[in-house]
Design an enzyme around this catalytic site. Structure first.
Site, short mmCIF file in Angstrom:
data_model
loop_
_atom_site.label_atom_id
_atom_site.label_comp_id
_atom_site.label_asym_id
_atom_site.label_seq_id
_atom_site.Cartn_x
_atom_site.Cartn_y
_atom_site.Cartn_z
N SER A 7 -9.57 1.45 2.71
CA SER A 7 -8.72 2.27 1.88
C SER A 7 -7.57 1.50 1.19
O SER A 7 -6.90 2.07 0.33
CB SER A 7 -8.11 3.39 2.71
OG SER A 7 -7.26 2.89 3.72
N LYS B 57 0.86 -1.19 0.00
CA LYS B 57 0.00 0.00 0.00
C LYS B 57 0.89 1.24 0.00
O LYS B 57 1.90 1.28 0.73
CB LYS B 57 -0.91 -0.03 1.23
CG LYS B 57 -1.93 1.08 1.32
CD LYS B 57 -2.86 0.86 2.52
CE LYS B 57 -3.95 1.91 2.62
NZ LYS B 57 -4.89 1.63 3.73
N SER C 45 -10.17 -0.89 6.75
CA SER C 45 -9.40 -0.73 5.51
C SER C 45 -8.68 -1.99 5.03
O SER C 45 -8.15 -2.00 3.92
CB SER C 45 -8.39 0.41 5.66
OG SER C 45 -9.06 1.64 5.65
#
Lengths: 70, 460
Positions: free
Chosen positions: B157, B79, B181
């Site tokens: 996310s 990420k 997330s």
């Protein structure tokens, strides 16, 4: 429409603060939406304030003194 | 062998036995990321040079008889909130930070390098990990994250971490969770995701959204894969004072024949979408093959309000510079450009009250979980939403006690595939455990994946 003779609500007062700080950056539409966000903040606060705690209920976040020993 | 959609142990055996070369593996996944990544808006930066350097090193070491372990020579994506040195940008998903770089790797990136893993891509994410309060999928400068299942939202996310694993662009990825997330992209991309206990994995070098809620964890094809990755990234770190001193070793013990004790919070699926509720009710029947199920009741506390107050307050401070300077006006989601201003009026006493109430919640959660191996619940109450619709209701659930409690109390949870809607959209199930019981929730998830085959379905 709120009655102008009524006392402003907590959300009214808090929004006035936000508007004073940021209104010049925002459109009327964004300000309307921001007002709803302030309403949410006050709803969260009301939910928290509705729970009674005792004096002994400390924050669950412990402070530790610091010492940089070699 | 075709290395795409293979569990990590199969890839590791092939690499160790030199049936597959780490360089060939890296090239395979780099090609897929380059060719298919744009279809899912999954990739921010392809780290080709670094990947090939790491892969060649792995190949040489293994040829010389030095095999580091099951991640040696295995490609992965991170990420894009994890710092990477060497001039590789770390954008936090935010347009104004497209060119941001850091001098050194985050601890998680460094630990994966030490395990011999090969970084092939920085993966897309919701801008600032959703900390500005986005209300729609299009909230990243790389575009909305797209699930390989049906072209719906990937969840967030950790959007690219979910879709890249679900589309076979990487064998595993690292994501982060503050509230939902990791479990949401795992659910919407039809894969497995592990949210570790708070403090299990060092956050040094990771973007801070909310210091007391942020966790880093793996997304992969199976629970066993997640355990193998956690084994490599967990552990104390003097550079993150919240990283726990207790060591961690993944225990992949045999689960066949093991009986688990599962708890179900009363009415936990009542507000879920009908397909999710039906899948959950069916999963309880299946779970009875491997354990007992007991209904439990939660103490009446404002779980969501406590968690949200802490999240909003800490995020307002973490991004104070961007908010005060007006830099947020350059963000992608229109609502992210003004909503944070409302957080100026969260009173200090209310934030402190939330921290005091947190003490009640952590004790209540532990009291409840002490009798069980895991609480089970839908991984998400909703099915994946279309890309062009603002979130409403279940996608920003007003009632999400599992997410609120799990993150507020820092508890581990693993999300696993649990069927599909009639439109072939994935549905998930979560196992949430007591603090530091990753091995228990992973064992439960492995047992689940031993008696179901939802995790074997592929979108592409």
């Amino acid at each position: 429409m709120s009655d102008p003779t009524e006392e402003p609500s907590e959300a009214d007062l808090l929004f006035a603060f936000v508007r004073r700080r940021y209104a010049e950056r925002l459109t009327a539409e964004e300000l309307d939406a921001l007002r709803r966000s302030v309403d949410e903040v006050t709803r969260l606060a009301e939910a928290l304030r509705a729970v009674r705690l005792s004096n002994a209920d400390e924050p669950f976040q412990r402070f530790e003194p610091y010492r940089d020993d070699p | 062998m075709n290395p795409v959609f293979r569990p990590l142990r199969e890839l590791a055996d092939a690499v160790r036995e030199r049936r597959v070369s780490p360089v060939a593996l890296a090239e395979t996944f780099l090609e897929r990321l380059e060719r298919l990544g744009p279809r899912y808006n999954a990739v921010v930066t392809l780290t080709r040079d670094r990947a090939l350097t790491q892969a060649r090193r792995a190949e040489g070491e293994i040829a010389a008889g030095h095999w580091r372990g099951p991640l040696h020579g295995i490609p992965y994506g991170a990420k894009d909130l994890l710092a990477t040195g060497g001039g590789i940008p770390t954008t936090w998903g935010a347009a104004p930070l497209r060119g941001q770089t850091f001098a050194e790797d985050a601890t998680v990136i460094r630990r994966l390098e030490e395990a011999g893993a090969v970084l092939v891509a920085k993966l897309s994410m919701v801008e600032l990990a959703g900390g500005m309060g986005y209300r729609q999928p299009n909230a990243s400068f790389t575009g909305p994250g797209i699930s390989p299942w049906g072209g719906t939202w990937s969840g967030g996310s950790s959007s690219g971490s979910g879709s890249a694993v679900g589309a076979g662009l990487v064998p595993f990825a690292i994501g982060s969770e503050t509230w939902g997330s990791i479990l949401s992209p795992a659910a919407y991309c039809g894969i497995t995701g592990l949210r570790p206990t708070y403090g299990r994995v060092s956050r040094h070098g990771a973007m801070a959204l909310c210091w007391t809620l942020d966790k880093l964890g793996p997304l992969a094809l199976t629970a066993d894969d997640c355990g193998l990755v956690l084994d490599a990234i967990a552990g104390p770190d003097p550079r993150d004072p919240t990283a726990a001193s207790r060591p961690y070793r993944y225990e992949a013990n045999e689960v066949v024949g093991r009986r688990f004790r599962f708890g179900v919070v009363r009415d936990v699926a009542e507000t879920a979408e009908p397909p999710v509720r039906e899948a959950f009710e069916h999963s309880l029947e299946v779970l009875r093959k491997i354990g007992t199920i007991e209904e439990v009741t939660l103490a009446d506390l404002p779980y969501e309000a406590i968690t949200r107050t802490i999240l909003l307050s800490e995020a307002a401070s973490a991004f104070e510079d961007m908010i005060e300077s007006g830099t947020i006006a350059q963000l992608t989601a229109p609502e992210d450009r003004y909503q944070p201003y409302a957080r100026d009026v969260i009173l200090a006493k209310d934030y402190i009250k939330a921290l005091r109430l947190r003490g009640l919640v952590v004790r209540e959660a532990d009291r409840l979980l002490a009798r069980f191996d895991a609480l089970v619940a839908p991984g998400r109450p909703a099915t994946p939403p279309p890309l062009d619709r603002e979130f409403g209701g279940l996608h920003r659930p007003p009632h999400d006690p599992m997410g609120a409690i799990g993150n507020l109390a820092g508890l581990p949870a693993v999300g696993v595939p649990n069927g599909f809607t009639s439109d072939s959209l994935p549905i998930s199930l979560q196992f949430m455990g007591r603090a530091w019981e990753e091995n228990t929730v992973l064992a439960a998830a492995r047992a689940w994946q031993g008696i179901t085959d939802w995790h074997l379905r592929r979108a592409v």
